[in-house]
Design a protein around this motif. Structure first.
Motif, mmCIF file in Angstrom:
data_model
loop_
_atom_site.group_PDB
_atom_site.id
_atom_site.type_symbol
_atom_site.label_atom_id
_atom_site.label_comp_id
_atom_site.label_asym_id
_atom_site.label_seq_id
_atom_site.Cartn_x
_atom_site.Cartn_y
_atom_site.Cartn_z
ATOM 1 N N SER A 21 37.174 44.908 48.748
ATOM 2 C CA SER A 21 38.464 44.320 48.883
ATOM 3 C C SER A 21 39.046 44.411 50.248
ATOM 4 O O SER A 21 38.329 44.886 51.201
ATOM 5 N N THR A 22 40.221 43.446 50.522
ATOM 6 C CA THR A 22 40.684 43.132 51.712
ATOM 7 C C THR A 22 42.282 43.480 52.000
ATOM 8 O O THR A 22 42.765 43.053 51.110
ATOM 9 N N VAL A 23 42.490 44.257 52.941
ATOM 10 C CA VAL A 23 43.988 44.460 53.375
ATOM 11 C C VAL A 23 44.207 43.666 54.606
ATOM 12 O O VAL A 23 43.543 44.143 55.543
ATOM 13 N N GLY A 24 44.790 42.515 54.638
ATOM 14 C CA GLY A 24 44.938 41.734 55.944
ATOM 15 C C GLY A 24 46.028 41.348 56.150
ATOM 16 O O GLY A 24 47.257 41.277 55.288
ATOM 17 N N PHE A 25 46.345 40.829 57.261
ATOM 18 C CA PHE A 25 47.710 40.302 57.684
ATOM 19 C C PHE A 25 47.436 39.351 58.881
ATOM 20 O O PHE A 25 46.274 39.250 59.414
ATOM 21 N N VAL A 35 47.028 35.559 65.045
ATOM 22 C CA VAL A 35 46.363 36.636 65.294
ATOM 23 C C VAL A 35 46.133 37.310 63.585
ATOM 24 O O VAL A 35 47.195 37.633 63.167
ATOM 25 N N ARG A 36 44.847 37.471 63.470
ATOM 26 C CA ARG A 36 44.612 38.013 62.094
ATOM 27 C C ARG A 36 44.084 39.703 62.269
ATOM 28 O O ARG A 36 43.440 39.625 63.188
ATOM 29 N N GLY A 37 44.424 40.396 61.416
ATOM 30 C CA GLY A 37 43.837 41.620 61.479
ATOM 31 C C GLY A 37 43.811 42.185 60.134
ATOM 32 O O GLY A 37 44.185 41.681 58.960
ATOM 33 N N TYR A 38 43.124 43.453 59.728
ATOM 34 C CA TYR A 38 42.892 44.158 58.766
ATOM 35 C C TYR A 38 42.934 45.556 58.918
ATOM 36 O O TYR A 38 42.734 46.283 59.965
ATOM 37 N N PHE A 39 43.060 46.193 57.683
ATOM 38 C CA PHE A 39 43.031 47.834 57.720
ATOM 39 C C PHE A 39 41.788 47.871 56.897
ATOM 40 O O PHE A 39 41.456 47.483 55.681
ATOM 41 N N THR A 40 40.817 49.003 57.476
ATOM 42 C CA THR A 40 39.741 49.005 56.907
ATOM 43 C C THR A 40 39.454 50.471 55.944
ATOM 44 O O THR A 40 38.476 50.736 55.355
ATOM 45 N N LYS A 41 40.476 51.117 55.958
ATOM 46 C CA LYS A 41 40.629 52.327 55.143
ATOM 47 C C LYS A 41 41.854 52.535 54.391
ATOM 48 O O LYS A 41 43.010 52.180 54.844
ATOM 49 N N PHE A 42 41.642 52.392 53.058
ATOM 50 C CA PHE A 42 42.944 52.227 52.011
ATOM 51 C C PHE A 42 42.323 52.765 50.624
ATOM 52 O O PHE A 42 41.252 52.663 50.310
ATOM 53 N N GLU A 43 43.359 53.014 49.986
ATOM 54 C CA GLU A 43 43.046 53.653 48.548
ATOM 55 C C GLU A 43 44.130 53.118 47.635
ATOM 56 O O GLU A 43 45.308 53.005 48.042
ATOM 57 N N GLY A 44 43.769 53.072 46.354
ATOM 58 C CA GLY A 44 44.698 52.812 45.493
ATOM 59 C C GLY A 44 44.498 53.013 43.883
ATOM 60 O O GLY A 44 43.444 53.134 43.720
ATOM 61 N N VAL A 45 45.620 53.133 43.339
ATOM 62 C CA VAL A 45 45.337 53.256 41.642
ATOM 63 C C VAL A 45 46.236 52.176 40.971
ATOM 64 O O VAL A 45 47.588 52.142 41.245
ATOM 65 N N VAL A 173 51.093 39.179 54.859
ATOM 66 C CA VAL A 173 50.179 39.999 54.242
ATOM 67 C C VAL A 173 49.326 39.346 53.112
ATOM 68 O O VAL A 173 49.956 38.722 52.438
ATOM 69 N N GLU A 174 48.292 39.691 53.203
ATOM 70 C CA GLU A 174 47.254 38.952 52.215
ATOM 71 C C GLU A 174 46.199 40.244 51.829
ATOM 72 O O GLU A 174 45.725 40.741 52.559
ATOM 73 N N LEU A 175 46.363 40.278 50.405
ATOM 74 C CA LEU A 175 45.412 41.322 49.730
ATOM 75 C C LEU A 175 44.360 40.602 48.823
ATOM 76 O O LEU A 175 44.929 39.697 48.064
ATOM 77 N N GLU A 176 43.320 41.124 48.800
ATOM 78 C CA GLU A 176 42.158 40.624 47.833
ATOM 79 C C GLU A 176 41.570 41.810 47.358
ATOM 80 O O GLU A 176 41.045 42.914 47.960
ATOM 81 N N ILE A 177 41.909 42.232 46.072
ATOM 82 C CA ILE A 177 41.518 43.579 45.576
ATOM 83 C C ILE A 177 40.614 43.588 44.525
ATOM 84 O O ILE A 177 40.848 42.855 43.546
ATOM 85 N N GLU A 178 39.468 44.333 44.268
ATOM 86 C CA GLU A 178 38.846 44.372 43.296
ATOM 87 C C GLU A 178 38.721 45.882 42.886
ATOM 88 O O GLU A 178 38.819 47.186 43.715
ATOM 89 N N ALA A 179 39.118 46.245 41.779
ATOM 90 C CA ALA A 179 39.319 47.521 41.219
ATOM 91 C C ALA A 179 38.226 47.709 40.121
ATOM 92 O O ALA A 179 37.749 47.029 39.325
ATOM 93 N N VAL A 180 37.944 49.128 39.974
ATOM 94 C CA VAL A 180 36.917 49.696 39.127
ATOM 95 C C VAL A 180 37.572 50.451 37.896
ATOM 96 O O VAL A 180 38.434 51.258 38.376
ATOM 97 N N LEU A 181 37.449 50.108 36.734
ATOM 98 C CA LEU A 181 37.935 50.951 35.568
ATOM 99 C C LEU A 181 37.235 52.243 35.651
ATOM 100 O O LEU A 181 36.148 52.370 35.649
#
Length: 184
Positions: A21-25, A35-45, A173-181
């Motif tokens: 997944s990517t959390v970017g801006f 300028v583009r940047g990312y956060f490399t540590k994140f979690e979610g449900v 803000v741009e998010l590409e999220i892959e989640a696991v069931l």
């Protein structure tokens, strides 16, 4: 819209897979580029309900994990001038409503940055559900929004000679999220 109208839709509880997944801006810089940047540590449900509009999302982002590919800039963004990561370690998002919008969705929620919470709406694209190579099930989502950094207390102004500012107010803000069931 019901789950039967969304191909492959599965109700359940999903954990964000940060490795996929990517959390970017992006933000206007020097009035001439972004300028583009990312956060490399994140979690979610994510909890997908039988009725998709009753689904929920909660996410936490480690503010100290910012990466703009330039260490000096990252250190400045972590400072009290911007995120003040010594006092504000995380950014959070908690959904308050999910609504169908044509073939896509919006996710309304509360975004908290530097202890300031503001309502924020994400434009959401549901990319799909399916099996993975490890015997599990995955879901994919893309989302985007624009926020004002100043509304969240990131209000440093750095004027440029001749007009304009070094860092723009609008953050895309741009998010590409892959989640696991989750399995029982």
């Amino acid at each position: 819209m019901t789950s039967t109208q969304i191909p492959g839709y599965l109700a359940g509880t999903w954990d964000i897979d940060a490795a996929h997944s990517t959390v970017g801006f992006s933000v206007r810089h020097m009035m001439v580029s972004k300028v583009r940047g990312y956060f490399t540590k994140f979690e979610g449900v994510l909890v997908t309900a039988e009725n998709p509009a009753e689904s929920t999302v909660e996410a936490t982002i480690d503010m100290d994990s910012i990466d703009t590919r330039q260490e000096q800039r990252d250190a400045h963004i972590k400072s009290a001038d911007f995120f003040d990561t010594g006092n504000h370690t995380v950014m959070t998002f908690r959904s308050t409503a999910i609504k169908a919008k044509g073939d896509d969705w919006t996710v309304e929620g509360d975004l908290t940055i530097k202890g300031i919470t503001k309502p924020t709406t994400l434009e959401l694209e549901l990319n799909g559900f399916g099996p993975d190579a490890y015997g599990g099930t995955r879901a994919g989502f893309s989302a985007k929004t624009d926020i004002s950094r100043k509304e969240f207390g990131v209000d440093i102004d750095m004027p440029m000679d001749g007009g304009g500012v070094v860092v723009g107010d609008k953050i895309s803000v741009e998010l590409e999220i892959e989640a696991v069931l989750r399995t029982a």
